[in-house]
Design an enzyme around this catalytic site. Structure first.
Site, PDB file in Angstrom:
ATOM      1  N   ILE A   1       0.854  -1.197   0.000  1.00  0.00           N
ATOM      2  CA  ILE A   1       0.000   0.000   0.000  1.00  0.00           C
ATOM      3  C   ILE A   1       0.883   1.238   0.000  1.00  0.00           C
ATOM      4  O   ILE A   1       1.647   1.471   0.952  1.00  0.00           O
ATOM      5  CB  ILE A   1      -0.897   0.039   1.252  1.00  0.00           C
ATOM      6  CG1 ILE A   1      -1.712  -1.250   1.362  1.00  0.00           C
ATOM      7  CG2 ILE A   1      -1.810   1.270   1.222  1.00  0.00           C
ATOM      8  CD1 ILE A   1      -2.497  -1.376   2.653  1.00  0.00           C
ATOM      9  N   THR A   2       0.806   2.048  -1.056  1.00  0.00           N
ATOM     10  CA  THR A   2       1.578   3.293  -1.059  1.00  0.00           C
ATOM     11  C   THR A   2       0.782   4.372  -0.318  1.00  0.00           C
ATOM     12  O   THR A   2      -0.439   4.303  -0.219  1.00  0.00           O
ATOM     13  CB  THR A   2       1.892   3.774  -2.493  1.00  0.00           C
ATOM     14  OG1 THR A   2       0.673   4.147  -3.148  1.00  0.00           O
ATOM     15  CG2 THR A   2       2.610   2.705  -3.298  1.00  0.00           C
ATOM     16  N   GLY A   3       1.513   5.342   0.225  1.00  0.00           N
ATOM     17  CA  GLY A   3       0.839   6.421   0.959  1.00  0.00           C
ATOM     18  C   GLY A   3       0.137   5.908   2.197  1.00  0.00           C
ATOM     19  O   GLY A   3      -0.955   6.356   2.547  1.00  0.00           O
ATOM     20  N   ALA A   4       0.780   4.951   2.892  1.00  0.00           N
ATOM     21  CA  ALA A   4       0.138   4.302   4.043  1.00  0.00           C
ATOM     22  C   ALA A   4       0.401   5.039   5.349  1.00  0.00           C
ATOM     23  O   ALA A   4       0.003   4.572   6.411  1.00  0.00           O
ATOM     24  CB  ALA A   4       0.615   2.856   4.144  1.00  0.00           C
TER      25      ALA A   4
ATOM     26  N   SER B   1      -0.796   7.931   6.274  1.00  0.00           N
ATOM     27  CA  SER B   1      -1.912   8.760   6.762  1.00  0.00           C
ATOM     28  C   SER B   1      -3.173   8.467   5.962  1.00  0.00           C
ATOM     29  O   SER B   1      -3.179   7.632   5.057  1.00  0.00           O
ATOM     30  CB  SER B   1      -1.549  10.253   6.639  1.00  0.00           C
ATOM     31  OG  SER B   1      -1.435  10.601   5.271  1.00  0.00           O
ATOM     32  N   GLY B   2      -4.254   9.155   6.336  1.00  0.00           N
ATOM     33  CA  GLY B   2      -5.497   9.129   5.562  1.00  0.00           C
ATOM     34  C   GLY B   2      -6.038   7.739   5.287  1.00  0.00           C
ATOM     35  O   GLY B   2      -5.948   6.829   6.114  1.00  0.00           O
TER      36      GLY B   2
ATOM     37  N   TYR C   1      -4.361  18.059 -10.847  1.00  0.00           N
ATOM     38  CA  TYR C   1      -4.902  16.913 -10.108  1.00  0.00           C
ATOM     39  C   TYR C   1      -5.839  16.094 -11.016  1.00  0.00           C
ATOM     40  O   TYR C   1      -5.742  14.868 -11.082  1.00  0.00           O
ATOM     41  CB  TYR C   1      -5.634  17.432  -8.872  1.00  0.00           C
ATOM     42  CG  TYR C   1      -6.101  16.358  -7.920  1.00  0.00           C
ATOM     43  CD1 TYR C   1      -5.186  15.615  -7.168  1.00  0.00           C
ATOM     44  CD2 TYR C   1      -7.457  16.095  -7.744  1.00  0.00           C
ATOM     45  CE1 TYR C   1      -5.618  14.640  -6.280  1.00  0.00           C
ATOM     46  CE2 TYR C   1      -7.895  15.128  -6.854  1.00  0.00           C
ATOM     47  CZ  TYR C   1      -6.981  14.397  -6.122  1.00  0.00           C
ATOM     48  OH  TYR C   1      -7.400  13.432  -5.252  1.00  0.00           O
TER      49      TYR C   1
HETATM   50  N1  LIG Z   1      -9.387  12.836   0.571  1.00  0.00           N
HETATM   51  C1  LIG Z   1     -10.214  12.897  -0.469  1.00  0.00           C
HETATM   52  O1  LIG Z   1     -11.278  13.517  -0.424  1.00  0.00           O
HETATM   53  C2  LIG Z   1      -9.846  12.203  -1.757  1.00  0.00           C
HETATM   54  C3  LIG Z   1     -10.773  12.224  -2.815  1.00  0.00           C
HETATM   55  C4  LIG Z   1     -10.443  11.577  -4.005  1.00  0.00           C
HETATM   56  C5  LIG Z   1      -9.247  10.900  -4.106  1.00  0.00           C
HETATM   57  N2  LIG Z   1      -8.363  10.902  -3.061  1.00  0.00           N
HETATM   58  C6  LIG Z   1      -7.093  10.187  -3.232  1.00  0.00           C
HETATM   59  O2  LIG Z   1      -6.900   9.314  -2.136  1.00  0.00           O
HETATM   60  C7  LIG Z   1      -5.504   8.999  -2.026  1.00  0.00           C
HETATM   61  C8  LIG Z   1      -5.066   9.063  -0.568  1.00  0.00           C
HETATM   62  O3  LIG Z   1      -5.106  10.397  -0.143  1.00  0.00           O
HETATM   63  P1  LIG Z   1      -5.656  10.846   1.273  1.00  0.00           P
HETATM   64  O4  LIG Z   1      -6.920  11.559   1.009  1.00  0.00           O
HETATM   65  O5  LIG Z   1      -5.636   9.725   2.243  1.00  0.00           O
HETATM   66  O6  LIG Z   1      -4.588  11.997   1.654  1.00  0.00           O
HETATM   67  P2  LIG Z   1      -3.278  11.985   2.562  1.00  0.00           P
HETATM   68  O7  LIG Z   1      -3.621  11.679   3.965  1.00  0.00           O
HETATM   69  O8  LIG Z   1      -2.619  13.285   2.259  1.00  0.00           O
HETATM   70  O9  LIG Z   1      -2.437  10.769   2.000  1.00  0.00           O
HETATM   71  C9  LIG Z   1      -1.572  10.880   0.900  1.00  0.00           C
HETATM   72  C10 LIG Z   1      -0.427   9.917   1.108  1.00  0.00           C
HETATM   73  O10 LIG Z   1       0.438  10.027  -0.032  1.00  0.00           O
HETATM   74  C11 LIG Z   1       1.779  10.075   0.458  1.00  0.00           C
HETATM   75  N3  LIG Z   1       2.680  10.774  -0.458  1.00  0.00           N
HETATM   76  C12 LIG Z   1       2.610  12.062  -0.868  1.00  0.00           C
HETATM   77  N4  LIG Z   1       3.679  12.364  -1.629  1.00  0.00           N
HETATM   78  C13 LIG Z   1       4.435  11.239  -1.704  1.00  0.00           C
HETATM   79  C14 LIG Z   1       5.657  10.915  -2.320  1.00  0.00           C
HETATM   80  N5  LIG Z   1       6.347  11.825  -3.030  1.00  0.00           N
HETATM   81  N6  LIG Z   1       6.149   9.673  -2.184  1.00  0.00           N
HETATM   82  C15 LIG Z   1       5.485   8.749  -1.467  1.00  0.00           C
HETATM   83  N7  LIG Z   1       4.314   8.989  -0.839  1.00  0.00           N
HETATM   84  C16 LIG Z   1       3.810  10.227  -0.947  1.00  0.00           C
HETATM   85  C17 LIG Z   1       1.667  10.844   1.767  1.00  0.00           C
HETATM   86  O11 LIG Z   1       2.819  10.633   2.552  1.00  0.00           O
HETATM   87  P3  LIG Z   1       3.440  11.834   3.431  1.00  0.00           P
HETATM   88  O12 LIG Z   1       2.308  12.462   4.156  1.00  0.00           O
HETATM   89  O13 LIG Z   1       4.427  11.169   4.301  1.00  0.00           O
HETATM   90  O14 LIG Z   1       4.059  12.758   2.421  1.00  0.00           O
HETATM   91  C18 LIG Z   1       0.407  10.220   2.348  1.00  0.00           C
HETATM   92  O15 LIG Z   1       0.700   9.014   3.003  1.00  0.00           O
HETATM   93  C19 LIG Z   1      -4.789  10.008  -2.940  1.00  0.00           C
HETATM   94  O16 LIG Z   1      -4.428   9.369  -4.150  1.00  0.00           O
HETATM   95  C20 LIG Z   1      -5.848  11.049  -3.201  1.00  0.00           C
HETATM   96  O17 LIG Z   1      -5.643  11.740  -4.419  1.00  0.00           O
HETATM   97  C21 LIG Z   1      -8.638  11.520  -1.885  1.00  0.00           C
END
Ligand SMILES: NC(=O)c1ccc[n+]([C@@H]2O[C@H](COP(=O)([O-])OP(=O)(O)OC[C@H]3O[C@@H](n4cnc5c(N)ncnc54)[C@H](OP(=O)(O)O)[C@@H]3O)[C@@H](O)[C@H]2O)c1
Length: 287
Positions: A16-19, A21-22, A172
């Site tokens: 799982i990438t981006g694990a 947070s969120g 985006y």
């Molecule tokens: N939240 C929403 O409403 C929403 C809606 C539609 C789609 N999404 C999608 O859902 C996915 C998860 O996002 P989230 O909402 O859970 O937000 P989030 O909490 O900001 O999570 C994003 C994750 O991506 C990681 N990340 C960012 N830059 C990176 C890099 N250069 N290399 C490796 N990891 C990196 C972050 O790590 P660090 O924090 O350590 O940098 C974090 O773990 C994303 O693809 C987002 O576009 C979210």
């Protein structure tokens, strides 16, 4: 889906990438609770260690591992894929979850627009590098987190780096549409191999991405969070796609929290999907 104490993912390995947070962190916890071996792929060691111990505590699992990658660097992605292959002999679920929405245009060390590289080009490279292992581990699944923002996106092969006008939503949306194209093309290329590829919108979820996109201290960023889904609810669609027997044979589809949906009209342009694939392969240095 799973009864109390059921461990339907036992024996399955999930990356799982981006694990850190969120919804990525919640997905790690859910899949670990179902018995999967979970590799939490994080950007920062400090945030990753913190998230890993939280996931271990909540899931009660010892089968949780932290690995590091910076998706803003192809060298880092290649090094990760190599390390993964050296230390693991299976991969059943690749959850391309990490994502960013950069307020201002910036370039990565590879010279590409950051949102496009982190959200699309690096997952494209990572998936391709891990494909041999996914195929050997079949049945296996590739799940990519897109967004409803893809409906407003457009692919201009002449300006993928958005040099002719940058806006956070433009960048985006383009990156999220590219993920949908990638999913469609990947599903076509993997037909009959036991590896599925699907993508999803998780709902509008209260996570760090909003603060990062709108500005960390912005009033809008703080207010927006009050009306959004919790990360626990937001993770449901991707956990479902990663684990449910109901979608075992489903591939090439786009899902939202209330089920399968038609993605944007543009995303079904197969000729453009093929051209985007070829352009992406050239940009990331895949033959
Ligand atoms: N939240 C929403 O409403 C929403 C809606 C539609 C789609 N999404 C999608 O859902 C996915 C998860 O996002 P989230 O909402 O859970 O937000 P989030 O909490 O900001 O999570 C994003 C994750 O991506 C990681 N990340 C960012 N830059 C990176 C890099 N250069 N290399 C490796 N990891 C990196 C972050 O790590 P660090 O924090 O350590 O940098 C974090 O773990 C994303 O693809 C987002 O576009 C979210």
């Amino acid at each position: 889906m799973e009864g109390a104490g059921a461990r339907p993912m036992e024996g399955r390995t999930c990356v799982i990438t981006g694990a850190s947070s969120g919804i990525g962190k919640v997905s790690a916890e859910r899949l670990a609770s179902m018995g999967a071996s979970v590799i939490m792929v994080c950007h920062s060691r400090v945030r990753g260690e913190r998230a890993k111990s939280e996931v271990e505590t909540k899931s009660g699992s010892r089968l949780v591992e932290l690995m590091l990658v910076d998706l803003a660097s192809f060298d880092s992605v290649r090094a990760f894929a190599k390390r993964y292959g050296e230390n693991h002999d299976s991969l059943h679920v690749l959850l391309n979850n990490a994502g960013v929405a950069r307020l201002r245009r910036s370039l990565t060390v590879d010279g590409f627009e950051t949102t496009f590289q982190v959200n699309y080009l690096s997952p494209f490279l990572l998936t391709n590098l891990l494909l041999p292992l996914l195929k050997r581990s079949a049945p296996s699944r590739i799940v990519s987190v897109s967004s409803t923002a893809h409906y407003g996106g457009h692919i201009d092969l002449g300006d993928l780096q958005l040099e002719r006008g940058y806006g956070v939503m433009r960048a985006y949306s383009q990156s999220k549409l590219a993920q949908v194209f990638f999913t469609h093309e990947l599903a076509r290329r993997l037909e009959g191999m036991g590896v599925t590829a699907n993508c999803l919108h998780p709902g509008t979820v209260a996570t760090n991405i909003w603060g990062n996109a709108l500005g960390p201290a912005s009033f809008l960023g703080k207010v927006t969070r009050l009306f959004l889904l919790s990360p626990e609810k937001g993770a449901k669609t991707q956990v479902y796609l990663a684990s449910s027997p109901e979608v075992e044979a489903v591939s090439g589809e786009y899902f939202e929290p209330d089920g399968k949906k038609r993605s944007s009209a543009e995303s079904y342009n197969q000729a453009l999907a093929e051209r985007l694939w070829d352009a992406s392969a050239a940009l990331v240095g895949l033959s």
